[in-house]
Design a protein around this motif. Structure first.
Motif: not given
Length: 149
Positions: A72-91, A134-135, A120-126
């Motif tokens: 695609t020509g997109a840059s192969p370098a990730p940005r920064g050292a933090g999490h770039a995406v969070i995938v959330a699963v609502n149970l 990050l999940w 925020w009124n939720a039970r969560c785990v990561y």
């Protein structure tokens, strides 16, 4: 003067959540053998999964970073050292967070910390995936989703 706005968000549903791993084979192993996703398509540099119980029509995809850049020509370098995406699963129920946490710990998943109730009124785990994605597993406490507009 008003700024023009696209109607993409109201006319085209999101079909895939695509993660961009460094090592596709390592990620395939994690998502198939540790988390239990069902492989649907496999091509050079790419794979996607069906998630039983997920939103119908939405897939989890993996597109290897170097393959993505080469095609695609997109840059192969990730940005920064933090999490770039969070995938959330609502149970449906908060108890499911603890049940799934125990199940995933038994499968070898390492969590950031144990399940907890959040302001925020939720039970969560990561936990994180092989490429620092990050999940979040969450369920609304008392079935109340705060801040809904």
């Amino acid at each position: 003067m008003p700024v023009a706005r696209s109607h993409l968000g109201s006319t085209a549903p999101i079909s895939d959540v695509c993660l961009v791993p460094e090592d596709l084979e390592r990620s395939l192993d994690f998502y198939q053998n540790t988390l239990g996703f069902v492989l649907q398509h496999r091509m050079p540099g790419f794979a996607d999964f069906e998630a039983p119980g997920a939103v119908p029509g939405v897939r989890l995809a993996l597109w290897e970073r170097e393959h993505l850049a080469a095609t695609t020509g997109a840059s192969p370098a990730p940005r920064g050292a933090g999490h770039a995406v969070i995938v959330a699963v609502n149970l449906e129920r908060p108890e499911q967070i603890d049940e799934l946490h125990a199940d995933l710990v038994a499968a070898g998943v390492e969590f950031i910390k144990p399940p907890a109730d959040y302001p925020w009124n939720a039970r969560c785990v990561y936990f994180t995936g092989p490429d620092n994605e990050l999940w979040e597993l969450y369920a609304w406490l008392d079935g109340i989703e705060p801040g809904k507009v």
